[in-house]
Design a protein around this motif. Sequence first.
Motif, mmCIF file in Angstrom:
data_model
loop_
_atom_site.group_PDB
_atom_site.id
_atom_site.type_symbol
_atom_site.label_atom_id
_atom_site.label_comp_id
_atom_site.label_asym_id
_atom_site.label_seq_id
_atom_site.Cartn_x
_atom_site.Cartn_y
_atom_site.Cartn_z
ATOM 1 N N TYR A 57 0.876 -1.167 0.000
ATOM 2 C CA TYR A 57 0.000 0.000 0.000
ATOM 3 C C TYR A 57 0.914 1.219 0.000
ATOM 4 N N ALA A 58 1.142 1.773 -1.192
ATOM 5 C CA ALA A 58 2.113 2.860 -1.336
ATOM 6 C C ALA A 58 1.709 3.760 -2.500
ATOM 7 N N GLY A 59 2.140 5.022 -2.419
ATOM 8 C CA GLY A 59 1.963 5.951 -3.528
ATOM 9 C C GLY A 59 0.553 6.478 -3.672
ATOM 10 N N ALA A 60 0.273 6.962 -4.890
ATOM 11 C CA ALA A 60 -1.033 7.545 -5.206
ATOM 12 C C ALA A 60 -2.049 6.444 -5.489
ATOM 13 N N GLY A 61 -3.325 6.783 -5.384
ATOM 14 C CA GLY A 61 -4.383 5.825 -5.681
ATOM 15 C C GLY A 61 -4.639 5.734 -7.173
ATOM 16 N N PRO A 62 -5.513 4.880 -7.625
ATOM 17 C CA PRO A 62 -6.298 4.010 -6.762
ATOM 18 C C PRO A 62 -5.485 2.807 -6.274
ATOM 19 N N HIS A 63 -5.872 2.321 -5.103
ATOM 20 C CA HIS A 63 -5.254 1.157 -4.489
ATOM 21 C C HIS A 63 -6.271 0.025 -4.572
ATOM 22 N N LEU A 64 -5.944 -1.032 -5.286
ATOM 23 C CA LEU A 64 -6.894 -2.119 -5.486
ATOM 24 C C LEU A 64 -7.236 -2.765 -4.150
ATOM 25 N N VAL A 65 -8.508 -3.134 -4.016
ATOM 26 C CA VAL A 65 -9.026 -3.625 -2.738
ATOM 27 C C VAL A 65 -9.909 -4.842 -2.960
ATOM 28 N N THR A 66 -9.922 -5.727 -1.979
ATOM 29 C CA THR A 66 -10.839 -6.862 -1.969
ATOM 30 C C THR A 66 -11.412 -6.968 -0.566
ATOM 31 N N SER A 67 -12.361 -7.888 -0.380
ATOM 32 C CA SER A 67 -13.013 -8.018 0.922
ATOM 33 C C SER A 67 -13.515 -9.428 1.131
ATOM 34 N N ASP A 68 -13.692 -9.772 2.415
ATOM 35 C CA ASP A 68 -14.325 -11.045 2.740
ATOM 36 C C ASP A 68 -15.851 -10.920 2.672
ATOM 37 N N ASP A 69 -16.361 -9.739 2.352
ATOM 38 C CA ASP A 69 -17.792 -9.466 2.233
ATOM 39 C C ASP A 69 -18.149 -9.373 0.748
ATOM 40 N N SER A 70 -18.697 -10.435 0.198
ATOM 41 C CA SER A 70 -18.973 -10.473 -1.243
ATOM 42 C C SER A 70 -20.012 -9.428 -1.657
ATOM 43 N N LEU A 71 -20.952 -9.086 -0.777
ATOM 44 C CA LEU A 71 -21.923 -8.040 -1.116
ATOM 45 C C LEU A 71 -21.228 -6.694 -1.293
ATOM 46 N N LEU A 72 -20.257 -6.406 -0.453
ATOM 47 C CA LEU A 72 -19.506 -5.159 -0.577
ATOM 48 C C LEU A 72 -18.700 -5.161 -1.876
ATOM 49 N N VAL A 73 -18.043 -6.261 -2.177
ATOM 50 C CA VAL A 73 -17.245 -6.353 -3.406
ATOM 51 C C VAL A 73 -18.136 -6.117 -4.623
ATOM 52 N N HIS A 79 -13.127 0.205 -10.846
ATOM 53 C CA HIS A 79 -11.693 0.515 -10.838
ATOM 54 C C HIS A 79 -11.037 0.257 -9.472
ATOM 55 N N TRP A 80 -11.817 -0.132 -8.475
ATOM 56 C CA TRP A 80 -11.266 -0.520 -7.170
ATOM 57 C C TRP A 80 -10.944 -2.005 -7.120
ATOM 58 N N LYS A 81 -11.664 -2.777 -7.912
ATOM 59 C CA LYS A 81 -11.632 -4.240 -7.781
ATOM 60 C C LYS A 81 -10.403 -4.860 -8.419
ATOM 61 N N VAL A 82 -9.964 -5.951 -7.819
ATOM 62 C CA VAL A 82 -8.868 -6.716 -8.393
ATOM 63 C C VAL A 82 -9.439 -7.642 -9.459
ATOM 64 N N PRO A 83 -8.638 -8.014 -10.465
ATOM 65 C CA PRO A 83 -9.125 -8.955 -11.468
ATOM 66 C C PRO A 83 -9.512 -10.289 -10.818
ATOM 67 N N PRO A 84 -10.508 -10.980 -11.352
ATOM 68 C CA PRO A 84 -10.916 -12.268 -10.774
ATOM 69 C C PRO A 84 -9.727 -13.217 -10.610
ATOM 70 N N ARG A 85 -9.736 -13.912 -9.494
ATOM 71 C CA ARG A 85 -8.713 -14.918 -9.144
ATOM 72 C C ARG A 85 -7.314 -14.318 -9.035
ATOM 73 N N ARG A 86 -7.194 -13.007 -8.812
ATOM 74 C CA ARG A 86 -5.884 -12.375 -8.683
ATOM 75 C C ARG A 86 -5.775 -11.598 -7.365
ATOM 76 N N ASP A 87 -6.691 -11.849 -6.416
ATOM 77 C CA ASP A 87 -6.723 -11.109 -5.155
ATOM 78 C C ASP A 87 -5.346 -10.995 -4.512
ATOM 79 N N ALA A 88 -4.701 -12.118 -4.340
ATOM 80 C CA ALA A 88 -3.470 -12.140 -3.542
ATOM 81 C C ALA A 88 -2.287 -11.467 -4.226
ATOM 82 N N THR A 89 -2.306 -11.323 -5.530
ATOM 83 C CA THR A 89 -1.148 -10.722 -6.198
ATOM 84 C C THR A 89 -1.350 -9.260 -6.562
ATOM 85 N N THR A 90 -2.580 -8.776 -6.568
ATOM 86 C CA THR A 90 -2.806 -7.396 -6.990
ATOM 87 C C THR A 90 -3.444 -6.509 -5.925
#
Length: 192
Positions: A57-73, A79-90
């Motif tokens: 978590y560094a620099g200017a935004g946007p900073h990609l985010v994920t959640s354990d709450d699927s309704l929130l995701v 433009h906030w969301k990580v690509p599918p199946r790439r949560d841990a790397t992005t």
Amino acid sequence: MLAPLIVIPAATFIVLLIDGTAFESAPRQLPDYPCPASATAEKGVRPTDFTESARPYAGAGPHLVTSDDSLLVDRMPAHWKVPPRRDATTSELVVCAYEKDTGERVEDCRYHHGITLPLTKARATYRLFEAKTSKLVAGFQFKGEGGCPRSIHYYKGNPPSSLPQDIDQEDVIAKLRPYVEGPVRKGSGELR
């Protein structure tokens, strides 16, 4: 004479050498998210799938985010969301959701087939963690609002015992926005 037991880590496998014979264990299972079991915990769980490969978590935004709450995701801007199946790397940030049904009755909700369920007050705490370090960035609390939902979905013969009020996901997104879209903000993690 038996050889001594030697434990050698090898990537995500542990190799045990016993009397010259090699055995492999199953891959280690890391938690998916750094979300601690309690909403009051000051530190996230480590290690996780994220701590190995997430972006800092560094620099200017946007900073990609994920959640354990699927309704929130589902409600997050694209433009906030990580690509599918790439949560841990992005992901740079992870939102952990803790909802609590207080049990305090607001009203009774009546549905077809004679089903009546109590609508109860709800509260939720959302904690924002840096994905790579599991450090707490911010925390927010919300109260449920609204009345009876127009419809409910459940498995046949197994309706819920109560309906907690909804947490407005747009309010949650508004609180997250400065952390996701703006430059890095490392707050005290105090609940706001």
